[in-house]
Design a protein around this motif. Sequence first.
Motif, PDB file in Angstrom:
ATOM      1  N   MET A   1       0.842  -1.177   0.000  1.00  0.00           N
ATOM      2  CA  MET A   1       0.000   0.000   0.000  1.00  0.00           C
ATOM      3  C   MET A   1       0.888   1.242   0.000  1.00  0.00           C
ATOM      4  SD  MET A   1      -3.024   0.840   2.637  1.00  0.00           S
ATOM      5  CE  MET A   1      -4.513   1.143   1.770  1.00  0.00           C
ATOM      6  N   SER A   2       0.545   2.185  -0.782  1.00  0.00           N
ATOM      7  CA  SER A   2       1.340   3.393  -0.936  1.00  0.00           C
ATOM      8  C   SER A   2       1.114   4.348   0.232  1.00  0.00           C
ATOM      9  CB  SER A   2       0.944   4.084  -2.248  1.00  0.00           C
ATOM     10  OG  SER A   2       1.623   5.296  -2.382  1.00  0.00           O
ATOM     11  N   SER A   3       2.196   5.054   0.597  1.00  0.00           N
ATOM     12  CA  SER A   3       2.064   6.042   1.668  1.00  0.00           C
ATOM     13  C   SER A   3       1.776   7.435   1.110  1.00  0.00           C
ATOM     14  CB  SER A   3       3.337   6.059   2.510  1.00  0.00           C
ATOM     15  OG  SER A   3       4.432   6.448   1.710  1.00  0.00           O
ATOM     16  N   VAL A   4       1.663   7.544  -0.202  1.00  0.00           N
ATOM     17  CA  VAL A   4       1.348   8.819  -0.840  1.00  0.00           C
ATOM     18  C   VAL A   4      -0.118   9.144  -0.545  1.00  0.00           C
ATOM     19  CG1 VAL A   4       1.220  10.071  -3.016  1.00  0.00           C
ATOM     20  CG2 VAL A   4       3.023   8.373  -2.664  1.00  0.00           C
ATOM     21  N   PRO A   5      -0.400  10.330  -0.030  1.00  0.00           N
ATOM     22  CA  PRO A   5      -1.785  10.662   0.321  1.00  0.00           C
ATOM     23  C   PRO A   5      -2.676  10.779  -0.919  1.00  0.00           C
ATOM     24  CG  PRO A   5      -0.364  12.579   0.600  1.00  0.00           C
ATOM     25  CD  PRO A   5       0.527  11.423   0.250  1.00  0.00           C
ATOM     26  N   TRP A   6      -3.934  10.444  -0.724  1.00  0.00           N
ATOM     27  CA  TRP A   6      -4.909  10.578  -1.799  1.00  0.00           C
ATOM     28  C   TRP A   6      -5.199  12.055  -2.048  1.00  0.00           C
ATOM     29  CZ3 TRP A   6      -6.285   6.914  -5.037  1.00  0.00           C
ATOM     30  CH2 TRP A   6      -6.137   5.588  -4.670  1.00  0.00           C
TER      31      TRP A   6
END
Length: 56
Positions: free
Chosen positions: A1-6
Amino acid sequence: MSSVPWTIERIREALASPSLARRFDDEIDRASADELLDVFTKWQRIAGGLRTTVDR
């Protein structure tokens, strides 16, 4: 899962379908301030589900 915010842009890109992206844009554009977070969260779940399906 990516830690880049939506973000709105990330959701739009993750939808990967012009018709879904258009529906997302329409709902975000028409949402009142009180509804905005709910609409964003709904489409975040949809985009996240699509991204998970693609990543498999």
